[in-house]
Design an enzyme around this catalytic site. Structure first.
Site, short mmCIF file in Angstrom:
data_model
loop_
_atom_site.label_atom_id
_atom_site.label_comp_id
_atom_site.label_asym_id
_atom_site.label_seq_id
_atom_site.Cartn_x
_atom_site.Cartn_y
_atom_site.Cartn_z
N HIS A 1 0.87 -1.18 0.00
CA HIS A 1 0.00 0.00 0.00
C HIS A 1 0.90 1.23 0.00
O HIS A 1 1.59 1.49 0.98
CB HIS A 1 -0.91 -0.01 1.22
CG HIS A 1 -1.84 -1.18 1.24
ND1 HIS A 1 -3.05 -1.18 0.58
CD2 HIS A 1 -1.71 -2.41 1.80
CE1 HIS A 1 -3.64 -2.36 0.75
NE2 HIS A 1 -2.84 -3.13 1.49
N HIS B 1 -8.91 -10.33 -1.10
CA HIS B 1 -8.76 -10.17 0.35
C HIS B 1 -9.95 -10.92 0.94
O HIS B 1 -11.08 -10.43 0.89
CB HIS B 1 -8.80 -8.68 0.69
CG HIS B 1 -8.83 -8.37 2.16
ND1 HIS B 1 -7.85 -7.65 2.77
CD2 HIS B 1 -9.74 -8.67 3.12
CE1 HIS B 1 -8.14 -7.51 4.05
NE2 HIS B 1 -9.29 -8.12 4.29
N HIS C 1 -2.66 -12.57 1.23
CA HIS C 1 -2.32 -12.78 2.65
C HIS C 1 -3.11 -13.88 3.37
O HIS C 1 -3.92 -13.61 4.24
CB HIS C 1 -2.42 -11.48 3.46
CG HIS C 1 -3.59 -10.59 3.10
ND1 HIS C 1 -4.88 -11.04 3.05
CD2 HIS C 1 -3.64 -9.28 2.80
CE1 HIS C 1 -5.67 -10.03 2.73
NE2 HIS C 1 -4.95 -8.95 2.57
N ASP D 1 2.15 -6.90 2.32
CA ASP D 1 1.00 -6.14 2.81
C ASP D 1 1.46 -4.89 3.55
O ASP D 1 0.85 -4.47 4.55
CB ASP D 1 0.09 -6.99 3.69
CG ASP D 1 -1.31 -6.39 3.83
OD1 ASP D 1 -1.60 -5.38 3.16
OD2 ASP D 1 -2.11 -6.93 4.62
#
Lengths: 422, 304
Positions: A59, A176, A229, A302
């Site tokens: 991010h 996600h 993830h 992440d």
């Protein structure tokens, strides 16, 4: 005269680790071994030269939240961590749901010039889960990975249509996985620790139910599907079974899920708050085993920067996420039993293949683009300061083994660890 | 030193606080119920969640020890302008209090306040985590009635999963030697409860005659039981302390409730006023245990 001569190290080649010098010039590896003779000498004694790392999940906060991070600071954090390409998650402000927004991100990456910044695109418009984003425009802008990361696409019908569209374009859906009903606004893993702390919590099933559903949709549509993830042991079982059945499925795990467990949350320190949450020791062991066996293909950070004032609040009020670019290599080296070749496989070769990056994740050989990470497998160090604008790292103050020393991007030396070569 | 949760304190330490509270009960019965033990000390009450009884109880305790009190509530304060908890408590610290009493909707908030300010902090309730002074008040109430907690069977009935009172009481009662059984519909029992030193039951009728203490928790009627049980009527029929269940209790057994009570829901109207309902003793003892905690944290002079 070539630019650099990486001297005295071991090179990861198709034949394994070989002690050889590497000559870098004109953006490529010009020679390995006896033919490597010229260039500024970079002392690589005791170090391993491998392909630059590739992060499928970061991010970068630009545009819109530049007080947390921007593409410049994220690029510096990336190369400090040995990465030469990172995928920018689309939950920016505005979200990357149209072609021009994706182009802005890759252009900014080029302008900074330290590593390749690869935009990803939203699955749904504004990441609201209601209508498809401009998938065609995004694809035309070079996007191959589509995700509403931060939230699941909860509407199975909408996801089916997205998969049909993305499959036709040869892209990939990265999910996600978090069922909003089961997640119930939770702040940590539902288990013995949350039970006693009285915190609202997300059970592992919030992840596994979505993955199970999505695997059925991937089979239905033929779309490549990637689980972002992975955190729960049961999810690994689903992925393994799907792979055995020949589905085009891949998965990633974050370094913190290899390293920490729900026990860390007993401190109620928000530096341990991220989604998916830190789970049980059995889950963490399942993550390590799945990464080692290859059921989980890749490590992805992440990386989620937040300013100190945003994160230094009560746990239940803290924003989600921790930074990870600068500590990922060391976290993997410290927590798993992977050998150097396998670490580069999970952190470079496979993630580059998943994202379709032809210039990254290539095993060093003459003529290959010089995107390289030079690492010390055994150095012990304790992260304290970060190139990222934010410092919300659960690894701060933790003794780690293994450290990136030099990073080369398209033949340029873009990172030199301060203590390296002195 | 702070008082943030029960687990941080061993049996000897908890009993020392209860012994001191016994002395303060005597103080509170005097014609002038006040000692100068904490004269010159200032206590900041920081209540981010609505509270009447706990806030007043702390205030009464502080004043009986001759301490000064500063009250802070977020509504109408700079919090409504977006000030963070950290900035708020640092601002209040700059005004010189000796101790902070903190209630907050987020678990662990008082722990953060203690870390940020370096001041002693008393947890007056944090999310669904702990309410340790309530646990002391309840322990004192039981000890006063039975002489000890050792060997007693305490049933805690109601919304245990979302209750900070349940968590701190389980810790306190078991540390002091009692056995605890939790009774509730499965949706209100804790999940992943391996670390809870308790047994659990989904039937009040099956165990009620074995209990020495029937401890009822408040059902959040304002939520109407939404999503956690089908209807209030159904809850009352299975878990309410009705007259029939009251008659089934051991004649020596007592009824407790942390308040505020929903008469007619978790407790039948007539039972709430029975001599064996210790609800008001819990409230009075609350003042005494809070005096004891304040006194111990602020190193008050016992002979002052």
């Amino acid at each position: 005269m070539a630019d650099y001569l990486l001297a005295g190290g071991s090179v990861l080649t198709r034949d394994g680790l070989v002690e050889a010098n590497v000559q870098v010039g004109n953006g490529t590896i010009e020679a390995i071994g006896a033919d490597a003779r010229s260039g500024e000498v970079i002392d690589c004694a005791g170090l391993i030269i491998g392909p630059g790392l590739v992060d499928l999940h970061a991010h970068l906060r630009e545009p819109g939240q530049e007080w947390k991070e921007d593409i410049g600071s994220a690029s510096r954090a990336a190369v400090a961590g040995g990465f030469t390409a990172i995928l920018a998650m689309p939950n920016t402000a505005p979200p990357t749901d149209a072609g021009h927004l994706a182009r802005y991100i890759s252009d900014r990456g080029t302008e900074v010039g330290l590593c390749e910044i690869v935009p990803t695109g939203c699955i749904t418009k504004s990441m609201e889960g209601q209508r498809l984003a401009h998938l065609d425009e995004l694809s035309d802008a070079g996007v191959t990975v589509f995700t509403d990361d931060g939230a699941s696409v909860a509407d199975a019908g909408l996801l089916r249509r997205a998969m049909e569209y993305v499959a036709e374009r040869g892209g990939l859906i990265s999910q996600h996985a978090e069922d909003p009903g089961l997640a119930d606004g939770g702040h940590m893993h539902e288990g013995t620790v949350s039970s006693w702390l009285g915190m609202r919590a997300l059970p592992s099933e919030a992840e596994t139910t979505i993955v199970a559903r999505d695997l059925a949709l991937a089979e239905m549509t033929g779309c490549r599907y990637h689980v972002a993830h992975v955190s729960a042991a049961a999810t690994v079982g689903l992925i393994a079974a799907a792979k055995q059945n020949g589905l085009p499925v891949t998965a990633e795990v974050a370094p913190h899920h290899l390293f920490f467990t729900e026990e860390a949350v007993r401190t109620m320190n928000p530096v341990y708050k991220m989604y998916p949450p830190l789970r049980s020791e059995a889950d963490a062991e399942a993550m390590r085993a799945a990464l080692e066996s290859g059921v989980i293909d890749a490590v992805a950070t992440d990386h989620a920067p937040h300013a100190a004032h945003e994160k230094d609040v009560p746990f239940e009020e803290a924003p989600r996420g921790v930074i990870g670019l600068e500590t990922a290599f060391a976290a993997v080296r410290t927590s798993t039993r992977l050998d150097p070749a396998a670490i580069f496989d999970r952190m470079s070769v496979r993630p580059a293949r998943i994202a379709g990056l032809s210039r990254h994740g290539r095993i060093p050989a003459t003529g290959v683009a010089a995107n390289l990470a030079v690492v010390d497998m055994d150095e012990q160090w304790t992260p304290t300061k970060f190139e990222s604008k934010s410092a919300n790292s659960p690894f701060a103050g933790v003794r780690l083994t293994g450290r990136p020393k030099y990073t080369f991007f398209e033949g340029a030396l873009v990172w030199r660890d301060q203590e390296a070569g002195q | 030193m702070s008082f943030l949760d029960i687990e941080g304190h061993d049996r000897t330490d908890l009993e020392a606080t209860l012994d001191l509270a016994d002395e303060f009960i005597e103080v509170l019965r005097r014609p002038i119920p006040r000692v100068p033990a904490l004269q010159g000390k200032t206590i900041a009450h920081i209540f981010y969640e609505a509270s009447t009884r706990t806030r007043l109880s702390f205030e009464r305790a502080a004043k009986a020890l001759s301490a000064d009190v500063m009250n802070f509530a977020p509504s109408g304060s700079s919090v409504s302008k977006g000030e963070s908890l950290k900035d708020t408590v640092l601002t209040l610290r700059a005004m010189g209090p000796d101790l902070m009493v903190v209630r907050h909707g987020a678990a662990g908030a008082p722990h953060r306040v203690a870390a940020w300010t370096g001041l002693p902090v008393i947890n007056a309730g944090d999310g669904a985590h702990q309410h340790p002074t309530q646990a002391l008040a309840d322990s004192l109430t039981i000890r006063t009635r039975f002489g000890k907690l050792d060997g007693l069977r305490v049933g805690i009935i109601g919304d245990i999963r979302h209750s900070r009172v349940a968590r701190s009481n389980v810790a306190a009662f078991t540390a002091l030697g009692a056995e605890v059984v939790l009774v509730a519909p499965r949706t209100l029992l804790p999940v992943s409860s391996a670390e809870w030193p308790v047994t659990m039951s989904e039937s009040l009728d099956e165990i009620i005659e074995d209990l020495d203490v029937v401890y009822l928790l408040r059902i959040q009627v304002e939520r109407g039981g939404a999503c956690v049980f089908p209807s209030l009527t159904e809850y009352v029929s299975r878990f309410g302390l009705t007259s029939r269940r009251f008659s089934a209790m051991n004649p020596e057994a007592v009824v407790m409730h942390p308040g505020p009570m929903n008469r007619g829901i978790e407790i039948a109207d007539s039972i709430a006023d029975d001599e064996r309902a210790l609800v008001l003793d819990q409230v009075s003892n609350g003042v005494a245990v809070r005096m004891a905690v304040l006194f111990r944290l602020l190193g008050g002079d016992r002979n002052g």
